[in-house]
Every structure is written in C-alpha cells, then in structure tokens.
Design an enzyme around this catalytic site. Structure first.
Site, PDB file in Angstrom:
ATOM      1  N   SER A   3      39.613 -15.584 -10.224  1.00 44.25           N
ATOM      2  CA  SER A   3      38.822 -14.974 -11.298  1.00 44.25           C
ATOM      3  C   SER A   3      38.401 -16.026 -12.304  1.00 44.25           C
ATOM      4  O   SER A   3      39.115 -16.999 -12.538  1.00 44.25           O
ATOM      5  CB  SER A   3      39.682 -13.908 -11.994  1.00 44.25           C
ATOM      6  OG  SER A   3      39.084 -13.532 -13.221  1.00 44.25           O
TER       7      SER A   3
ATOM      8  N   TYR B 216      47.845 -11.735 -16.460  1.00 40.95           N
ATOM      9  CA  TYR B 216      47.033 -11.520 -15.240  1.00 40.95           C
ATOM     10  C   TYR B 216      46.362 -12.834 -14.841  1.00 40.95           C
ATOM     11  O   TYR B 216      46.470 -13.281 -13.704  1.00 40.95           O
ATOM     12  CB  TYR B 216      45.967 -10.440 -15.471  1.00 40.95           C
ATOM     13  CG  TYR B 216      44.842 -10.540 -14.479  1.00 40.95           C
ATOM     14  CD1 TYR B 216      43.598 -11.065 -14.852  1.00 40.95           C
ATOM     15  CD2 TYR B 216      45.025 -10.176 -13.151  1.00 40.95           C
ATOM     16  CE1 TYR B 216      42.581 -11.203 -13.931  1.00 40.95           C
ATOM     17  CE2 TYR B 216      43.999 -10.307 -12.229  1.00 40.95           C
ATOM     18  CZ  TYR B 216      42.776 -10.826 -12.632  1.00 40.95           C
ATOM     19  OH  TYR B 216      41.769 -10.975 -11.710  1.00 40.95           O
TER      20      TYR B 216
ATOM     21  N   LYS C  61      46.791 -15.548 -11.447  1.00 40.84           N
ATOM     22  CA  LYS C  61      45.714 -16.109 -10.615  1.00 40.84           C
ATOM     23  C   LYS C  61      45.809 -17.635 -10.609  1.00 40.84           C
ATOM     24  O   LYS C  61      45.695 -18.284  -9.578  1.00 40.84           O
ATOM     25  CB  LYS C  61      44.343 -15.668 -11.150  1.00 40.84           C
ATOM     26  CG  LYS C  61      44.029 -14.207 -10.909  1.00 40.84           C
ATOM     27  CD  LYS C  61      43.958 -13.885  -9.422  1.00 40.84           C
ATOM     28  CE  LYS C  61      43.588 -12.433  -9.167  1.00 40.84           C
ATOM     29  NZ  LYS C  61      43.631 -12.077  -7.727  1.00 40.84           N
TER      30      LYS C  61
HETATM   31  C1  WQD Z   1      32.507  -7.398 -20.714  1.00 36.57           C
HETATM   32  C2  WQD Z   1      31.927  -7.455 -22.123  1.00 36.57           C
HETATM   33  C3  WQD Z   1      33.546  -7.040 -23.839  1.00 36.57           C
HETATM   34  C4  WQD Z   1      34.263  -2.866 -22.567  1.00 36.57           C
HETATM   35  C5  WQD Z   1      37.263  -8.704 -17.307  1.00 36.57           C
HETATM   36  C6  WQD Z   1      38.516  -9.467 -17.023  1.00 36.57           C
HETATM   37  C7  WQD Z   1      38.270 -10.460 -15.937  1.00 36.57           C
HETATM   38  C8  WQD Z   1      37.660  -9.797 -14.718  1.00 36.57           C
HETATM   39  C9  WQD Z   1      36.418  -9.030 -15.096  1.00 36.57           C
HETATM   40  C10 WQD Z   1      39.426  -9.443 -13.121  1.00 36.57           C
HETATM   41  C11 WQD Z   1      32.824  -8.167 -23.129  1.00 36.57           C
HETATM   42  C12 WQD Z   1      32.503  -5.927 -23.803  1.00 36.57           C
HETATM   43  C13 WQD Z   1      33.805  -4.175 -22.663  1.00 36.57           C
HETATM   44  C14 WQD Z   1      33.946  -1.943 -23.585  1.00 36.57           C
HETATM   45  C15 WQD Z   1      32.730  -3.667 -24.758  1.00 36.57           C
HETATM   46  N1  WQD Z   1      38.613  -8.955 -14.099  1.00 36.57           N
HETATM   47  N2  WQD Z   1      33.046  -4.565 -23.739  1.00 36.57           N
HETATM   48  N3  WQD Z   1      33.186  -2.383 -24.653  1.00 36.57           N
HETATM   49  O1  WQD Z   1      36.425  -8.902 -20.249  1.00 36.57           O
HETATM   50  O2  WQD Z   1      34.407 -10.159 -19.305  1.00 36.57           O
HETATM   51  O3  WQD Z   1      36.293  -9.569 -17.808  1.00 36.57           O
HETATM   52  O4  WQD Z   1      36.785  -8.098 -16.124  1.00 36.57           O
HETATM   53  O5  WQD Z   1      39.398 -10.479 -12.561  1.00 36.57           O
HETATM   54  O6  WQD Z   1      39.518 -11.032 -15.583  1.00 36.57           O
HETATM   55  O7  WQD Z   1      38.871 -10.176 -18.193  1.00 36.57           O
HETATM   56  O8  WQD Z   1      34.805  -7.770 -18.636  1.00 36.57           O
HETATM   57  O9  WQD Z   1      33.702  -5.583 -18.653  1.00 36.57           O
HETATM   58  O10 WQD Z   1      35.920  -5.831 -19.882  1.00 36.57           O
HETATM   59  O11 WQD Z   1      33.845  -6.891 -20.819  1.00 36.57           O
HETATM   60  O12 WQD Z   1      32.045  -4.035 -25.723  1.00 36.57           O
HETATM   61  O13 WQD Z   1      34.332  -0.740 -23.562  1.00 36.57           O
HETATM   62  O14 WQD Z   1      31.779  -6.121 -22.600  1.00 36.57           O
HETATM   63  O15 WQD Z   1      33.875  -7.381 -25.184  1.00 36.57           O
HETATM   64  O16 WQD Z   1      31.988  -8.865 -24.034  1.00 36.57           O
HETATM   65  P1  WQD Z   1      35.479  -9.149 -19.131  1.00 36.57           P
HETATM   66  P2  WQD Z   1      34.608  -6.427 -19.482  1.00 36.57           P
END
Ligand code: WQD
Length: 344
Positions: A124, A148, A152
């Site tokens: 990841s 997590y 990885k």
């Molecule tokens: C994306 C953007 C949030 C939810 C995560 C894991 C990573 C991988 C992919 C496993 C960010 C914003 C999110 C919400 C929001 N998983 N957001 N409101 O955090 O980039 O990555 O998932 O491997 O390890 O960390 O993805 O979709 O959670 O967030 O504003 O309800 O959307 O702040 O900018 P992220 P995400």
C-alpha cells in the site's frame, strides 16, 4: 498455470480473479470471509463462466494453508488476505500484527515447502507515510505511520530478506494508491462492513440514501481547494496491473516494488462534484476537523510499472464513479442478497 489468490473473495481480490480467469489462468481462492462474502465468488463465476476451487481458509492456521497446497498444484500466489482498516489498526494493533504478519510468514513457509517461489504481494502507498513529495516514486524512504501500514512495511522487509536468502524467489510488491470503482457488469464491487472508512464508498452510500451527508475531513490543507488530494485508481486497472506483475514474476527472479496508481490526483471536493454529475443527485456534505493521520497530497509516479510491467491505468475518475454508482444501485445491500437484474 494455477494461481492461488489469498483474500480472493474481497473487493480487490474478486476483481483480480475475473482478470486472471479471462487471461486464461486457472485459479484457487483461499479466504476466511472475515471481511468478504462467498457470493462475490459466485458472481466471479457468473461473469467469467469459469469454475474454480474455493477454500475457507484462515492463513494464521498453517495446517489450513497446507491443505490447499497439498490438494492443488499451485504455480504462484497473489497474497491479498489481511486486515486493512487504518483506524481499527490503531485501536487493536496486536490483532493486525498477529493476523497480517503470521499469515504472510505461514504463506512463505508453506510455499517454500512446496517449492512455489513466485509471489505477488499486496502492499500500500501507506508505506510512504506522511511524505508530501508527490509524485511518489518507489525509491522514496518508507515510513509507515500506523500499525496497518507497519504490517505492510514489515511484510515487505520479510519478503526482501526471503528473496535475498535464496535467489529462487521471485517477488513483486505492489503499492496500491486509492482503489475505487467496480466491474462494469455491476455484479461485483466494494461492500464495506458497517460504516465505510473510505471516501468513495461513503459518498456512494450518501447518494443512495443510506447515510445522511459526507463529512469532509478538513478544507484547510495547502491544496487548490483546501481538501485532501489522492490518486484514485479503478479497481479493474489495479487488477490488470496484478496480471502484468504476475507474468513478470513468473518470468523473472528477484524482488521488485511497483506503485499502482494513475499519477493523477483529485481533491475530495472534486470527487464529490464528479459523483453528483454521475449519480445526478445532490450530495450533501459538511466540513469537519481533519482526520488524524491524514496527509494533504498523495499521488503516484507510475512510470516504473509502465516501463517494466508495460501496464498503465486507463480509466478516468468519471468511469470509476459511474461503475461505483452502478454497483451501488444494483446492490443496495451489497452481497447480502443474490443479484436479480442489472440496470446499466
Ligand atoms: C481519501 C480522502 C480523506 C473519508 C486509505 C488508507 C490506505 C489505503 C486506501 C489500504 C482523504 C478524505 C475520507 C470521508 C473525507 N487502504 N475523506 N471524508 O486515507 O487516502 O487511504 O485507503 O491500503 O492505506 O489510508 O483514503 O478514502 O479514507 O480518504 O473527507 O468520510 O478523502 O481525508 O483526503 P486514504 P480515504
């Protein structure tokens, strides 16, 4: 060629099963269904018209894994099985270390026993930690910032040491950016347990009326509109990247890391706006505090995979969200009920 996919019933795993079968590989799936549903594999068979064996298998129990290898002549493994919720990993770190590391160690040991030495590992972009130097290349220093991500990172180090100990090993480590979307059939897609942690499934559930509004975690980042920027990649593009990585792993030796991303970044507000267009619905949202651990900007430099794997993500954000929406509309309860008809 028979490929074992651990975690093959999951969101990404089921899409990889489809692409492997359509590429002509035979597959075997091992999954403990802790965060997936057997129905997903029934639908893989519906999409491809191909049968494959499925084992309800907990990789932390070595004997369960040995049964698979004793009954199936495996040529290579794509290892996806693992717990993957960042927030949860902070509250129950031992569960994450136990599950994600023991399963990987057991897999490597059983593969070694059966002399199966080709492995594609699901990693990841989280291993780049709070690195704000996007576009991110594979050579950057690694610095996981949550349990997590550390599982990885540790698994990557284990695999590098394993390959260094015996050149028979051929290992590809794939660092995913933000997988979203669904197969165009509308039959398989993301079916999160409980409240979605990730942005796109959350927006989708707001659009369908299951959730009230999107909470945007901060609009005071140093980005063009103040909201976080990420590299969203269509899950089918990601799955096809695994097929390319598998083919390279079967043909070569050594250990190679690849970013699987598009190289493009979109902000939260841009994703919400695009989803409104796709679903033809107003998506209510409110701005809240930043989420702990989030960074402002993360997107890939995908050049290494493009050159060495001859793979490039091709689907647009619009396509990602159209496919997400089709899956959501046709499966309001996820895999809980068998699919009836699909409306495109
Ligand atoms: C994306 C953007 C949030 C939810 C995560 C894991 C990573 C991988 C992919 C496993 C960010 C914003 C999110 C919400 C929001 N998983 N957001 N409101 O955090 O980039 O990555 O998932 O491997 O390890 O960390 O993805 O979709 O959670 O967030 O504003 O309800 O959307 O702040 O900018 P992220 P995400």
């Amino acid at each position: 060629m028979k490929i074992l996919i651990t975690g093959g019933a999951g969101y990404i795993g089921s899409h990889i099963c489809v692409e492997l079968l359509q590429e002509g590989f035979e597959i075997v799936v091992a999954d403990n269904f802790s965060n997936s549903h057997p129905e997903a594999l029934d639908r893989v068979q519906k999409i491809t018209g191909k049968y494959f064996p499925v084992y309800n298998c907990d990789l932390t129990i070595k004997s369960e894994l040995e049964l698979v290898f004793s009954e199936q002549s495996i040529n290579a493994v794509i290892h996806l099985a693992g717990l993957k919720a960042v927030g949860e990993s902070v509250t129950v770190p031992l569960k994450y270390y136990q599950n994600n590391l023991i399963s990987t160690l057991n897999l490597c040991e059983v593969m070694n026993t059966y002399n199966v030495c080709s492995l594609v590992f699901s990693s990841s972009a989280t291993v780049y930690g709070a690195n704000e130097n996007a576009p991110l290349t594979e050579e950057l220093p690694l610095q996981a910032t949550n349990p997590y991500g550390r599982t990885k990172l540790m698994a990557e180090e284990i695999l590098k040491d394993l390959q260094a100990s015996n050149e028979k090993w051929s290992i590809s480590i794939l660092r995913y950016f933000n997988p979203v979307g669904a197969h165009s059939s509308g039959l398989i897609g993301e079916d999160p347990n409980g409240m979605p942690n990730n942005l796109v499934p959350y927006i989708s559930q707001v659009a369908i009326g299951k959730l009230q509004e999107v909470k945007i975690f901060g609009n005071d980042y140093h980005t063009h509109d103040g909201t976080g920027i990420r590299d969203y990649i269509h899950v089918v593009d990601l799955a096809q990247g695994h097929v390319k990585a598998l083919q390279k792993t079967l043909a070569a030796h050594g250990v190679h890391c690849y970013n699987l991303g598009t190289g493009n970044g979109f902000s939260v507000l841009e994703v919400v706006s695009q989803f409104q267009e796709v679903a033809k619905k107003q998506i209510p949202f409110s701005i809240t505090e930043r989420r702990k651990g989030d960074i402002a900007v993360s997107f890939a430099d995908p050049a290494k995979a493009e050159i060495e794997l001859k793979w490039k993500a091709s689907k647009s954000l619009k396509e990602m969200l159209e496919d997400t929406w089709r899956w959501q509309v046709n499966n309001p309860q996820g895999y809980k009920y068998p699919v009836k008809t699909i409306h495109s």
